[in-house]
Design an enzyme around this catalytic site. Structure first.
Site, PDB file in Angstrom:
ATOM      1  N   ASP A 158       9.321   9.086 -10.218  1.00  0.00           N
ATOM      2  CA  ASP A 158       8.415   9.001  -9.071  1.00  0.00           C
ATOM      3  C   ASP A 158       7.467   8.366 -10.076  1.00  0.00           C
ATOM      4  OD1 ASP A 158       9.035   8.955  -6.040  1.00  0.00           O
ATOM      5  OD2 ASP A 158       7.188  10.201  -6.809  1.00  0.00           O
ATOM      6  N   GLY A 177      11.987  18.836   2.882  1.00  0.00           N
ATOM      7  CA  GLY A 177      12.305  17.466   3.315  1.00  0.00           C
ATOM      8  C   GLY A 177      10.588  16.792   2.374  1.00  0.00           C
ATOM      9  N   GLU A 211       0.401  -1.479   0.147  1.00  0.00           N
ATOM     10  CA  GLU A 211      -0.444   0.189   0.052  1.00  0.00           C
ATOM     11  C   GLU A 211       0.658   1.449  -0.232  1.00  0.00           C
ATOM     12  OE1 GLU A 211      -3.727   0.293   0.212  1.00  0.00           O
ATOM     13  OE2 GLU A 211      -2.390   2.708  -0.723  1.00  0.00           O
ATOM     14  N   LYS A 216       4.923   5.211 -10.154  1.00  0.00           N
ATOM     15  CA  LYS A 216       3.659   4.513  -9.066  1.00  0.00           C
ATOM     16  C   LYS A 216       2.117   4.088 -10.246  1.00  0.00           C
ATOM     17  CE  LYS A 216       4.916   8.087  -5.909  1.00  0.00           C
ATOM     18  NZ  LYS A 216       5.556   8.961  -4.808  1.00  0.00           N
ATOM     19  N   VAL A 249       2.916   3.511  -2.979  1.00  0.00           N
ATOM     20  CA  VAL A 249       2.203   4.608  -4.305  1.00  0.00           C
ATOM     21  C   VAL A 249       1.444   5.613  -3.623  1.00  0.00           C
ATOM     22  CG1 VAL A 249      -0.007   4.969  -5.977  1.00  0.00           C
ATOM     23  CG2 VAL A 249       1.468   3.214  -6.133  1.00  0.00           C
TER      24      VAL A 249
HETATM   25  N1  HSE Z   1       8.945  12.461  -3.510  1.00  0.00           N
HETATM   26  C1  HSE Z   1       7.918  11.378  -3.617  1.00  0.00           C
HETATM   27  C2  HSE Z   1       6.817  12.523  -3.224  1.00  0.00           C
HETATM   28  C3  HSE Z   1       6.892  11.102  -2.115  1.00  0.00           C
HETATM   29  O1  HSE Z   1       7.023  13.757  -3.634  1.00  0.00           O
HETATM   30  O2  HSE Z   1       5.476  12.584  -3.618  1.00  0.00           O
HETATM   31  C4  HSE Z   1       7.260   9.770  -2.187  1.00  0.00           C
HETATM   32  O3  HSE Z   1       6.734   8.932  -2.591  1.00  0.00           O
END
Ligand code: HSE
Length: 434
Positions: free
Chosen positions: A202, A188, A129, A206, A132
């Site tokens: 990324d 962060g 879970e 997902k 994503v």
């Molecule tokens: N770095 C990702 C984001 C979070 O900015 O959504 C982890 O998947």
């Protein structure tokens, strides 16, 4: 009640969040699961590092193999990230008959199909879970809540860093991409390597996971047309706003009538009254259109120690329930035995476009732009021209729906004109239907 015994691999921000949640919510989790959860061993590179009040150093070891083979451990929880060595750890855990919970999106997106086969062969669970959208329970919704429906399309904001950057650029006129990225990093939000966030990688990982679940086809990451947000400028933002749009980092999956999938990750203009337009800051959201249920949307924090830990620990509880009731493998992965996805080529995609040309203000320029677009059957819907003194003139056009291939060919020829001083900015306009 016998305990559910955990081996935790990785104890960074998310691992520590898991330890905190298991401590602070221990009573309610035990009541819901019917057993307490005990973390027996933690695998981490540096066993002596202080990991806060919920991690006792005596549980920490560097010896992953001993933990993976430990007969007193029921579930391996992997939150170290990255493909290797996480892949080998997860495979060995399953070979030792242990169920696995992971937050590893890159691994599930890249090698999930093999790992789900292995889980089925070994009769264990593999839950993911947190891979994503962090704390947003979209995997569970696709795997379980919508199991009776057919997903027609989904459209999401699934990279919080990109959403934060574009939201800040919209709020503060003139804020550059680079300054907004620096702000996101200082808060962060960004990955260790921010190109994964702003370059779309990324979100591509997902989307590949979501599309596999939503459409029941094997989707590879290389099948997702992926563009980052790096080229969106303060000037694009300002013009988009003037036309009544906002720019959002979207991930789109759509089942086409001919059986192919339309899979894209890119920044897009959306009408400022669209539901996703209100998803600001680092929030994530996934808008799902089901054939029977119609539209629905999930939104929340896609990263952070505690939101991510909520998803991981809920997976531990589900896997623990399956263990207690001897029902491992209860929720099969939708893509098991499925066909590989057939994907529409991006050049066949049709939509309205936002085109921002930077040209010298000379007679005949507009005519040449319109002529080259017309040669490719790209019809102009609206246009604004704004001179900037000695600086190049911005000509912004919104097109009627046009084929992407034709738009790209026209822009390539336009960018070769001597009066065009910067490469044209091309952004897709995403309509309200998902
Ligand atoms: N770095 C990702 C984001 C979070 O900015 O959504 C982890 O998947």
């Amino acid at each position: 009640m016998s305990k559910i015994r955990i081996g935790l691999i990785g104890c960074g921000v998310v691992g520590q969040g898991i330890m905190r949640l298991l401590h602070e919510h221990a009573d309610s989790i035990e009541a819901r699961l019917g057993s307490p959860i005990e973390v027996r061993r933690i695998v981490a590179r540096n066993p002596t590092r202080d990991r806060g009040p919920y991690v006792d150093r005596k549980w920490v070891t560097v010896d992953a193999d001993a933990v993976l083979a430990d007969p007193d451990i029921d579930i391996i929880v992997e939150v170290m990230g990255g493909i290797d060595p996480a892949d080998g750890y997860i495979r060995r855990a399953m070979e030792h008959g242990k169920s696995v919970v992971t937050a590893n999106k890159a691994l599930i997106a890249d090698r999930g199909h093999e790992l789900f086969e292995l889980a089925a062969t070994r009769g264990v669970d593999l839950y993911f879970e947190a891979a994503v959208a962090g704390g947003v329970p979209v995997i569970r919704v696709l795997r379980e809540a919508l199991t009776s429906d057919r997903v027609v399309a989904l459209k999401g904001i699934i990279n919080g860093t990109s959403n934060y950057i574009l939201s800040r650029m919209e709020e503060q006129a003139g804020l550059s991409f680079a300054d907004a990225l620096a702000e996101a990093q200082s808060r962060g939000y960004a990955e260790a390597d921010p190109t994964l966030d702003v370059g779309g990688g990324d979100a591509c990982h997902k989307l590949a996971i979501l599309a596999t679940l939503a459409f029941g086809k094997k989707v590879g990451i290389e099948q997702v047309a992926t563009e980052g947000i790096e080229r969106v400028s303060a000037v694009d933002m300002a013009f988009a706003k003037r036309f009544g749009f906002t720019v959002k980092p979207l991930a789109i999956g759509r089942a086409l009538d001919d059986g192919r999938l339309d899979l894209r990750v890119h920044p897009a203009l959306i009408g400022s009254r669209q539901v996703l337009a209100s998803i600001g800051g680092a929030l994530n959201a996934i808008y799902i259109d089901g054939a029977a249920v119609g539209p629905s949307m999930l939104s929340g924090l896609g990263a952070g120690a505690l939101p991510t830990a909520v998803s991981v620990v809920s997976d531990i509880v589900d896997v623990g329930r399956n263990l207690r009731s001897e029902a491992r493998g209860r929720v099969q992965h939708t893509a098991r035995g499925a066909e590989p996805a057939l994907v529409q080529d991006l050049s066949d995609h049709e939509c309205r476009f936002f085109l921002r040309f930077s040209v010298r203000d000379e007679s005949g320029v507009l005519g040449r732009l319109a002529g080259l677009l017309g040669d490719e059957h790209v019809s102009i819907e609206q246009m604004v021209q704004e001179g900037q003194g000695d600086r190049p003139t911005a000509v912004v056009m919104l097109t009627h729906p046009a084929g992407e291939g034709g738009v790209r060919r026209a822009v390539e020829r336009i960018d070769a004109l001597p009066e065009v001083v910067e490469p044209t900015h091309v952004l897709r306009i995403e309509e309200d239907r998902p």
